[in-house]
Enzyme design. Structure first.
Site, PDB file in Angstrom:
ATOM      1  N   CYS A 148      82.291  52.476  68.217  1.00 42.70           N
ATOM      2  CA  CYS A 148      81.749  52.974  66.951  1.00 42.70           C
ATOM      3  C   CYS A 148      82.421  54.263  66.520  1.00 42.70           C
ATOM      4  O   CYS A 148      82.636  54.499  65.327  1.00 42.70           O
ATOM      5  CB  CYS A 148      80.247  53.172  67.073  1.00 42.70           C
ATOM      6  SG  CYS A 148      79.748  54.433  68.279  1.00 42.70           S
ATOM      7  N   GLU A 173      91.496  50.815  63.754  1.00 47.44           N
ATOM      8  CA  GLU A 173      90.602  51.354  64.778  1.00 47.44           C
ATOM      9  C   GLU A 173      91.189  51.125  66.171  1.00 47.44           C
ATOM     10  O   GLU A 173      90.984  51.939  67.074  1.00 47.44           O
ATOM     11  CB  GLU A 173      89.232  50.671  64.701  1.00 47.44           C
ATOM     12  CG  GLU A 173      88.440  50.963  63.449  1.00 47.44           C
ATOM     13  CD  GLU A 173      88.827  50.084  62.273  1.00 47.44           C
ATOM     14  OE1 GLU A 173      88.438  50.409  61.146  1.00 47.44           O
ATOM     15  OE2 GLU A 173      89.529  49.067  62.492  1.00 47.44           O
ATOM     16  N   ASN A 307      77.528  51.090  58.529  1.00 48.92           N
ATOM     17  CA  ASN A 307      77.539  50.818  59.954  1.00 48.92           C
ATOM     18  C   ASN A 307      78.756  49.962  60.306  1.00 48.92           C
ATOM     19  O   ASN A 307      79.508  49.539  59.424  1.00 48.92           O
ATOM     20  CB  ASN A 307      76.244  50.117  60.362  1.00 48.92           C
ATOM     21  CG  ASN A 307      75.903  50.276  61.826  1.00 48.92           C
ATOM     22  OD1 ASN A 307      76.699  50.794  62.610  1.00 48.92           O
ATOM     23  ND2 ASN A 307      74.733  49.820  62.218  1.00 48.92           N
TER      24      ASN A 307
END
Length: 341
Positions: A148, A173, A307
């Site tokens: 995350c 990411e 999110n």
């Protein structure tokens, strides 16, 4: 006559027992259908029958929890609703123990970030950066990688770069998971540390370094990276500073204390139970106020949060969280980054 009464009583008991059996069988059949539909929707497969039976038991407990909560929401006693989402086959303890942030004592060392406070500035009552077309679609970190922190970092970079250049990039990411040695890949990290890494190395595009839900050998290529002229990365103390930064500069990253209730969130303004300290990193993309219909009730200020659990979670991947009460310790790890143009 007395014998007829006794026979009638026995018949009533028999019919009652049969009715109970029918009701239970009907309920069981209904849950079987729901269970199979849920497994199909979320592509759930279990290695053994015992494991599936254990997950089914946890799922049924979640089903009961969600139904009871939503009944209260229907009565106006809860401000948000729950859903049987991808976390429904976990127990409350399993949901509450999930974390993708490192222990708090590691959070700020050895980061060279400063705390930044704004002077008194008038800001809009509502902000939503999604309307600027400078927020990438909701992504999914997956079940098996506690990344995350990488998604929150990259999401802020994507938006703030777009706000200044009008070009929305889909950044990697996976580069942070594999190559940021200060953080710990799928075992957790902190956005403020990742912002320091990005300031030094830049970020490659997602199409050139795709996400794989696991840590692997670093394949960073400086020639393919987007090197951003970072002026500073900094911590934001308090919700007033957080709101000012969001309004003036763009989205910010925060840590929140995610609970079992949060993971089952579906819609509305979340003000349920939280973990004791931040264990999940997300992005604030805006804020607003829900005005009360009743004069005796108070308006509810909220954050708009992106999110990294996919579009099927929450409100198309987003959650509204109550603002100005430090909900879920949201002020403890607020951070962001600025660029020189």
């Amino acid at each position: 006559m007395h014998l007829l009464i006794i026979q009638r009583m026995h018949l009533d008991k028999y019919l009652f027992a049969i009715s109970a059996i029918i009701v239970c069988a009907s309920a069981s059949h209904f849950l079987d259908q729901e269970w199979n539909a849920w497994k199909s929707k979320y592509e759930k497969k279990y290695v053994t029958l015992d494991k599936e039976l254990n997950r089914r038991k946890a799922w049924e407990a979640t089903w009961e929890k969600v139904q009871k909560h939503n009944q209260l929401a229907d009565q106006g006693l809860k401000s948000y609703r729950m859903a049987m989402n991808q976390f429904a086959d976990l127990t409350d303890n399993e949901r509450s123990s999930k974390s993708c942030l490192l222990p708090r004592e590691k959070s700020l060392n050895p980061v060279k970030a400063e705390s930044y406070s704004y002077t008194s500035i008038t800001i809009p009552k509502e902000v939503d950066w999604r309307k600027s077309n400078c927020v990438t679609p909701v992504k999914n970190q997956g079940t098996f990688c506690g990344s995350c922190w990488a998604f929150a970092t990259v999401g802020v970079m994507e938006s703030r770069y777009c706000i200044r250049t009008k070009e929305l990039l889909n950044l990697s990411e996976q580069q942070l998971v594999d190559c940021d040695e200060i953080n710990e890949g799928c075992c957790g990290g902190f956005p403020i540390k990742a912002l320091e890494y990005v300031a030094q190395h830049g970020v490659m595009r997602n199409k050139e370094y795709e996400y794989s839900q696991k840590k692997a050998t670093c394949e960073y290529d400086s020639d393919k990276a987007i090197h951003m002229n970072v002026s500073k990365f900094y911590i934001l103390p308090g919700e007033e500073n957080m709101a000012t930064s969001v309004a003036i500069e763009g989205p910010i990253t925060v840590g929140i204390g995610v609970s079992s209730d949060f993971q089952l969130y579906s819609e509305g303004i979340f003000e349920g139970d939280c973990a004791e300290s931040p264990n999940h990193a997300v992005i604030i993309v805006g804020y607003g106020t829900e005005h009360a219909n009743d004069k005796e009730e108070e308006d509810k200020d909220y954050w708009i949060i992106k999110n990294s659990w996919g579009k099927e979670w929450g409100e198309d991947g987003y959650v509204k969280m109550k603002r100005n009460i430090n909900q879920c310790s949201i002020t403890e790890m607020a951070a962001t980054i600025d660029f020189r143009m």
